[in-house]
Design a protein around this motif. Structure first.
Motif, PDB file in Angstrom:
ATOM      1  N   ARG A 111      15.875   9.368  59.545  1.00  0.00           N
ATOM      2  CA  ARG A 111      15.353   9.503  60.893  1.00  0.00           C
ATOM      3  C   ARG A 111      15.526  10.968  61.293  1.00  0.00           C
ATOM      4  NH1 ARG A 111      13.256   5.318  59.796  1.00  0.00           N
ATOM      5  NH2 ARG A 111      13.387   3.378  60.966  1.00  0.00           N
ATOM      6  N   ARG A 168      10.983   2.485  66.375  1.00  0.00           N
ATOM      7  CA  ARG A 168      10.946   3.774  65.672  1.00  0.00           C
ATOM      8  C   ARG A 168      11.115   4.922  66.669  1.00  0.00           C
ATOM      9  NH1 ARG A 168      10.125   5.263  60.126  1.00  0.00           N
ATOM     10  NH2 ARG A 168      10.238   7.518  60.204  1.00  0.00           N
ATOM     11  N   ASP A 172      14.237   7.323  66.122  1.00  0.00           N
ATOM     12  CA  ASP A 172      13.891   8.714  65.808  1.00  0.00           C
ATOM     13  C   ASP A 172      14.370   9.687  66.886  1.00  0.00           C
ATOM     14  OD1 ASP A 172      12.816   9.064  63.317  1.00  0.00           O
ATOM     15  OD2 ASP A 172      10.738   8.765  63.947  1.00  0.00           O
TER      16      ASP A 172
END
Length: 178
Positions: A111, A168, A172
């Motif tokens: 990430r 995500r 992230d």
């Protein structure tokens, strides 16, 4: 009398049909009506793609992370949980993270904030306060480590919901603070 009534009705229907067919010039007309595009139905618990996010940094936490704007927030020591309807995001730090439950699938993922150990598993939800019913949640737990510091992000939503993109965005967005 009933047979006479039927004969009259049948004759009337035949005359009406003949009159309809006696039009001098047939006109072309569409017999189909336009059908609207089907409305997209999202499974329960889908987080909308247009969800806005805000950066959150809990006092004492060694990291910041983006969370969905408008979700309710609760704090218990070094654990902060954001919830909205059927989804939750739990942020934890401090102690070493607990092991993934038996049967969890584990992997190492990259990430923006670095590598993380990811565990995916299913878990029963708490009973609904009104109905008492539970549901099966899909859970993703990410453990980021920097030296002796840990950042644990646990994301939960109904099994079958398509939250890949929102999860995500959250994972992230992790940034270690100085």
């Amino acid at each position: 009398m009933p047979s006479r009534l039927l004969a009259v009705l049948a004759t009337g229907a035949a005359l009406a049909l003949a009159a309809c067919g006696a039009a001098s010039t047939p006109k072309a007309r569409s017999t189909s009506t336009p059908t609207p595009a089907p409305t997209e139905v999202s499974p329960a618990g889908d987080i909308p793609d247009n969800q806005a996010y805000v950066t959150f940094h809990a006092p004492g936490a060694p990291y910041s992370v983006k969370v969905p704007e408008g979700w309710s927030q609760t704090e218990r020591g070094s654990v902060v949980t954001f919830t909205d309807k059927l989804n939750s995001i739990e942020l934890a730090w401090g102690n070493a993270p607990s092991a993934a439950p038996a049967g969890a699938k584990t992997s190492t993922v990259k990430r923006t904030g670095g590598s993380a150990e990811r565990a995916t598993f299913e878990q029963q939800s708490e009973p609904d306060a009104v109905t008492g019913k539970t549901r099966t949640n899909a859970v993703e737990r990410y453990v980021f480590t920097r030296g002796s510091e840990h950042a644990v992000l646990t994301l939960k939503g109904p099994k079958g919901a398509d939250n890949v993109d929102p999860w995500r965005v959250v994972t992230d967005s992790l940034r270690w603070t100085a």
